[in-house]
Design an enzyme around this catalytic site. Structure first.
Site, PDB file in Angstrom:
ATOM      1  N   LYS A 112       0.910  -1.335  -0.079  1.00 23.13           N
ATOM      2  CA  LYS A 112       0.056  -0.216   0.110  1.00 23.13           C
ATOM      3  C   LYS A 112       0.807   1.003   0.080  1.00 23.13           C
ATOM      4  O   LYS A 112       0.414   2.218  -0.612  1.00 23.13           O
ATOM      5  CB  LYS A 112      -0.798   0.222   1.165  1.00 23.13           C
ATOM      6  CG  LYS A 112      -1.727  -1.172   1.473  1.00 23.13           C
ATOM      7  CD  LYS A 112      -2.701  -1.293   0.237  1.00 23.13           C
ATOM      8  CE  LYS A 112      -3.778  -2.248   0.710  1.00 23.13           C
ATOM      9  NZ  LYS A 112      -3.609  -3.744   0.661  1.00 23.13           N
TER      10      LYS A 112
HETATM   11  C1  LIG Z   1      -4.119  -4.806   0.133  1.00 15.57           C
HETATM   12  C2  LIG Z   1      -3.483  -5.884   0.231  1.00 15.57           C
HETATM   13  C3  LIG Z   1      -3.555  -6.898  -0.712  1.00 15.57           C
HETATM   14  C4  LIG Z   1      -4.683  -7.070  -1.670  1.00 15.57           C
HETATM   15  O1  LIG Z   1      -4.548  -5.849  -2.606  1.00 15.57           O
HETATM   16  P1  LIG Z   1      -5.747  -5.570  -3.454  1.00 15.57           P
HETATM   17  O2  LIG Z   1      -5.185  -4.402  -4.039  1.00 15.57           O
HETATM   18  O3  LIG Z   1      -6.696  -4.886  -2.541  1.00 15.57           O
HETATM   19  O4  LIG Z   1      -6.247  -6.579  -4.339  1.00 15.57           O
HETATM   20  C5  LIG Z   1      -2.669  -8.294  -0.864  1.00 15.57           C
HETATM   21  N1  LIG Z   1      -1.796  -8.069   0.147  1.00 15.57           N
HETATM   22  C6  LIG Z   1      -1.421  -7.420   0.917  1.00 15.57           C
HETATM   23  C7  LIG Z   1      -0.324  -7.390   1.856  1.00 15.57           C
HETATM   24  C8  LIG Z   1      -2.215  -6.293   1.117  1.00 15.57           C
HETATM   25  O5  LIG Z   1      -1.863  -5.292   1.977  1.00 15.57           O
END
Ligand SMILES: *Cc1c(COP(=O)(O)O)cnc(C)c1O
Length: 497
Positions: A112
């Protein structure tokens, strides 16, 4: 060529990129989508050898066409700096014959950070461009990682406040500690009695609450979104797919034009949608492999063409993927419906009403580049243990879901295309599950003993993000029912009606 944006539920009204970023979600509840996906202007050969920041500019300028060169370059250099623990920002590690794109080297050690370290800069720049004087209130629902990354990005950013809702019992202890120790006078963190979908649905309802919007406006405030529904999250995520291909080419791991497959551990469908956009821009990507955990709503969708959220919500060891309503899928649905907002709206209304919808055969045919599968808890921990035992490389639980799904894909298809697994979190964020997967004996240790042990056996330093929270005091302890989200927000903002 200028790119304008419209809602997936009404393509009539077009807005600029900066307006889209400011608003987050369209007024009709739809998601903003670009009116076309721009093609890369430089070839992969020309991009090979360039820095992450350079490639970020080359990609983002094609989408965010109303930002000036100077504005965009400034946002990029403020975002991708020493907050990351490596100059390359997104290193690629090879283990066995697979490449792992490590997107966890930012401030909060989850992918993120790739988008949320730039979003505050894009947003404040967008506010300036549009002469928006209102204070921006970021409202976010988190399954664990968005919350901390958004808090870190927006903390003490002038002209903004941020409120994060997380499922009280649905995130890892490290994730929770990271959030509740967040500093910054403009930050608010709230646990809710409910799961991530409850938090996300509640936040969407607040965005669509006209009465609240009016009260906010009177107080000189407006909501915006830091969730992956904001196009300002999606566009920075396209960058690392272009960057990875250019890097693999630079290092002669692949030939120019050779296709690569990407495997993405998926929850809200934002990360893999960015890969789809990258492919549409001209990056030679073959299969888009969508990996789910036991909440396998997307796997079922790719197999049957029917999206059905009516099922038990499962709490797994990969909490950031514990999602039954993948918001960003709406952008793909709109696209495979031939950019037909009316058709998309009907399907989304059906989803709201009945919890399910079914796409047409014609739409299904356009999903040929996607492959969906899932890994259960046992397969996930087995993946962590096996890769550790054979290579010493330690995966986090989310990346392990992707690894396990990739094994299934290879067995099923015998496809030996070069493959990039997107590593979405540091194993230090999910230490207990990771260490238990390697050996049951670790379960007796405390969370921070496990951190030190992981550092030892994995031969990696404890990330600063973890060191920081060892002794940090808890600064947020609000917990509310999912029905109390609106009152909680109003109280934080000092709005009394
Ligand atoms: C948010 C997240 C995901 C999922 O990603 P999306 O874009 O919501 O599909 C997978 N792994 C981790 C560690 C995340 O923080």
């Amino acid at each position: 060529m200028e790119v304008l944006y419209s809602s997936t539920r009404d393509s009539g009204k077009k807005v600029t990129a900066s307006q889209t970023i400011l608003k987050g979600l369209a007024d009709d509840g739809g998601l903003f989508v670009p009116d076309h996906i721009p093609a890369l202007e430089l070839s992969m050969r020309e991009l090979a050898g360039r820095s992450y920041q350079d490639i970020a500019y080359e990609v983002m300028r094609l989408f965010l066409t109303d930002f000036t060169e100077e504005e965009l370059k400034q946002c990029i250099s403020r975002a991708y700096d020493s907050k990351f623990d490596t100059e390359v920002i997104a290193p690629i590690t090879q283990a066995e014959d697979t490449y792992y794109l490590e997107l966890f080297h930012g401030a909060t050690i989850a992918f993120k950070d790739m988008a949320l370290s730039i979003l505050p800069h894009l947003m404040t720049t967008a506010a300036g461009k549009n002469h928006a004087d209102n204070e921006i209130v970021i409202l976010a629902a988190t399954s664990g990682d968005t919350g901390k990354a958004a808090l870190a990005g927006f903390a003490d950013v002038k002209g903004t406040k941020i409120i994060v809702f997380y499922p009280k019992n649905g995130v890892s202890p490290i994730q929770e500690k990271q959030m509740v120790t967040q500093k910054g006078d403009n930050t608010f963190v709230v646990g809710i009695h409910g799961n991530f979908d409850d938090a996300q649905t509640g936040v969407k309802a607040l965005f669509n609450d006209r009465e609240l919007a009016q009260e906010m406006a009177q107080a000189g405030m407006q909501f915006s979104s830091a969730n992956s529904i904001n196009i300002g999250r999606l566009v920075p995520q396209v960058v690392y797919y272009v960057y990875s291909y250019a890097k693999l080419l630079e290092e002669e791991k692949i030939r120019d034009g050779e296709k690569i497959n990407v495997v993405v551990p998926t929850g809200n469908f934002g990360n893999i949608l960015a890969a789809f956009y990258a492919k549409n821009m001209g990056v030679p990507i073959g299969k888009l492999i969508c990996a789910s955990n036991e909440n396998k709503v997307l796997y079922d969708f790719f197999v049957t063409g029917r999206y059905d959220r009516n099922r038990e919500f499962v709490l797994t060891s990969s909490p950031s993927m514990d999602i039954l309503i993948s918001s960003n899928l709406e952008r793909l649905i709109y696209r495979i419906a031939g950019d037909d907002a009316q058709k998309n709206k009907e399907l989304m209304e059906a989803l709201g009403r009945t919890g399910s919808y079914e796409i047409t055969e014609q739409m299904k045919e356009q999903l040929a580049d996607f492959y969906g599968n899932y890994a259960d808890e046992k397969e996930t921990s087995q993946q962590i243990r096996e890769l550790y035992e054979s290579t010493g490389y330690v995966l986090d639980t989310h990346t392990a879901v992707a690894g396990a799904v990739y094994q299934k894909y290879k067995t099923e298809t015998k496809d030996d295309t070069a493959t990039l697994i997107v590593s979405t979190a540091s194993p230090f964020k999910f230490t207990r599950n990771v260490m238990n997967a390697i050996d049951g004996k670790y379960d007796a240790m405390s969370d921070f003993e496990l951190v030190d042990e992981l550092s030892k056996i994995g031969n990696v330093d404890v990330p600063p993000a973890i060191e920081e929270i060892r002794t940090a005091p808890v600064l947020h302890d609000t917990v509310c029912d999912k029905t109390e989200m609106k009152t909680t927000v109003k109280r934080f903002l000092g709005i009394v009606s």
